[in-house]
Scaffold this active site. Sequence first.
Site, short mmCIF file in Angstrom:
data_model
loop_
_atom_site.label_atom_id
_atom_site.label_comp_id
_atom_site.label_asym_id
_atom_site.label_seq_id
_atom_site.Cartn_x
_atom_site.Cartn_y
_atom_site.Cartn_z
N GLY A 46 0.99 -1.26 0.01
CA GLY A 46 -0.05 0.02 -0.01
C GLY A 46 0.78 1.18 -0.09
O GLY A 46 2.11 1.26 0.26
N GLN A 51 3.01 10.06 1.79
CA GLN A 51 4.40 9.27 1.71
C GLN A 51 5.42 9.73 0.76
O GLN A 51 6.38 9.79 1.08
CB GLN A 51 4.16 7.84 1.74
CG GLN A 51 3.87 7.24 3.10
CD GLN A 51 3.47 5.57 2.91
OE1 GLN A 51 2.63 5.37 2.32
NE2 GLN A 51 4.47 5.08 3.47
N CYS A 92 6.00 -0.50 7.59
CA CYS A 92 5.59 0.67 6.75
C CYS A 92 6.82 1.28 5.86
O CYS A 92 8.01 1.34 6.57
CB CYS A 92 5.30 2.00 7.78
SG CYS A 92 4.79 3.43 7.02
N LEU A 93 6.59 1.52 4.62
CA LEU A 93 7.64 1.80 3.84
C LEU A 93 8.48 3.15 4.34
O LEU A 93 9.41 3.64 3.85
CB LEU A 93 7.08 2.17 2.45
CG LEU A 93 6.57 1.01 1.70
CD1 LEU A 93 5.97 1.30 0.48
CD2 LEU A 93 7.91 -0.07 1.35
N HIS A 134 -4.29 1.65 8.01
CA HIS A 134 -2.88 2.40 8.18
C HIS A 134 -2.78 3.37 6.97
O HIS A 134 -2.04 4.55 7.27
CB HIS A 134 -2.07 1.22 7.60
CG HIS A 134 -0.63 1.30 7.43
ND1 HIS A 134 0.37 0.69 8.43
CD2 HIS A 134 0.21 2.07 6.71
CE1 HIS A 134 1.64 1.21 8.06
NE2 HIS A 134 1.52 1.84 7.00
N GLU A 135 -3.30 3.22 5.80
CA GLU A 135 -3.20 4.13 4.78
C GLU A 135 -3.84 5.46 5.03
O GLU A 135 -3.47 6.79 5.01
CB GLU A 135 -3.56 3.67 3.48
CG GLU A 135 -2.83 2.44 3.11
CD GLU A 135 -1.07 2.63 3.06
OE1 GLU A 135 -0.74 3.50 2.95
OE2 GLU A 135 -0.74 1.39 2.89
N HIS A 138 -2.00 7.56 7.50
CA HIS A 138 -1.19 8.31 6.78
C HIS A 138 -1.58 9.69 6.10
O HIS A 138 -1.09 10.72 6.39
CB HIS A 138 -0.49 7.76 5.68
CG HIS A 138 0.69 6.87 5.69
ND1 HIS A 138 1.77 7.30 6.39
CD2 HIS A 138 0.66 5.56 5.58
CE1 HIS A 138 2.63 6.14 6.46
NE2 HIS A 138 1.99 5.05 6.18
O1 GNR Z 1 3.88 -2.71 2.47
C1 GNR Z 1 3.18 -2.60 3.82
N1 GNR Z 1 3.00 -3.64 4.36
C2 GNR Z 1 2.05 -3.74 5.46
C3 GNR Z 1 2.05 -4.80 6.52
C4 GNR Z 1 1.07 -4.77 7.51
C5 GNR Z 1 0.19 -3.57 7.79
C6 GNR Z 1 0.52 -2.48 6.79
C7 GNR Z 1 1.04 -2.42 5.79
S1 GNR Z 1 1.32 -0.91 4.99
C8 GNR Z 1 2.87 -1.25 4.08
C9 GNR Z 1 3.03 -0.27 3.21
C10 GNR Z 1 2.91 1.24 3.71
O2 GNR Z 1 3.72 1.72 4.27
N2 GNR Z 1 1.85 1.67 3.25
O3 GNR Z 1 1.85 3.17 3.98
NI NI Z 2 2.92 3.18 5.77
#
Ligand code: GNR
Ligand code: NI
Length: 171
Positions: A46, A51, A92-93, A134-135, A138
């Site tokens: 995601g 980001q 998270c990236l 999670h997104e 952000h």
């Molecule tokens: O790649 C991602 N893996 C992930 C694993 C568990 C819960 C959330 C994520 S999102 C993350 C990519 C990311 O940072 N998205 O904002």
């Molecule tokens: Ni993230």
Amino acid sequence: MSLLNILEFPDARLRTVAKPVAKIDEAAKKLIGDMLETMYAADGVGLAATQVNVHLRIIVIDLQRDGGDPLILVNPEIEVLDQSTCPTEEGCLSVPGFTETVNRPENVRVRALNKEGQAFELEPQGLLAVCIQHEIDHLNGRLFVDYLSSFKQERLKKKMIKQRRQDNPSS
Ligand code: GNR
Ligand code: NI
């Protein structure tokens, strides 16, 4: 298409609250394409526009990464349906090399616009429900590390800043 730079914790720009997209024009479509390319190149499932330092309410998600259609969410709204929560190990990236377990609502309903600007609704399950939350966090300037104890947050902040200095001594 172009690869975009991903902001990393504790960059203050990750705290920006993104604005709704008024119209999905050519620039927004190019951004969506660039976000997908950036997410695939970084091996993520995601990515939120925040980001890549674009403060518009746009999310791309692809849990399968098998060439099927990715999920695009523009101006997403989320409703928590009941009090049940579920723990998941998140990464998270924007926080490379770090994972931690987070508890989030298990049952949610999401309303958003697709790439064509059409409204749709879904009740995601499992990792998709986690990823969408999670997104959306952000887009609201929130990171999964905000759910951890302040002790763990401070320890992580020091580690990330030290790591950055080692990778790039001038920063
Ligand atoms: O790649 C991602 N893996 C992930 C694993 C568990 C819960 C959330 C994520 S999102 C993350 C990519 C990311 O940072 N998205 O904002
Ligand atoms: Ni993230």
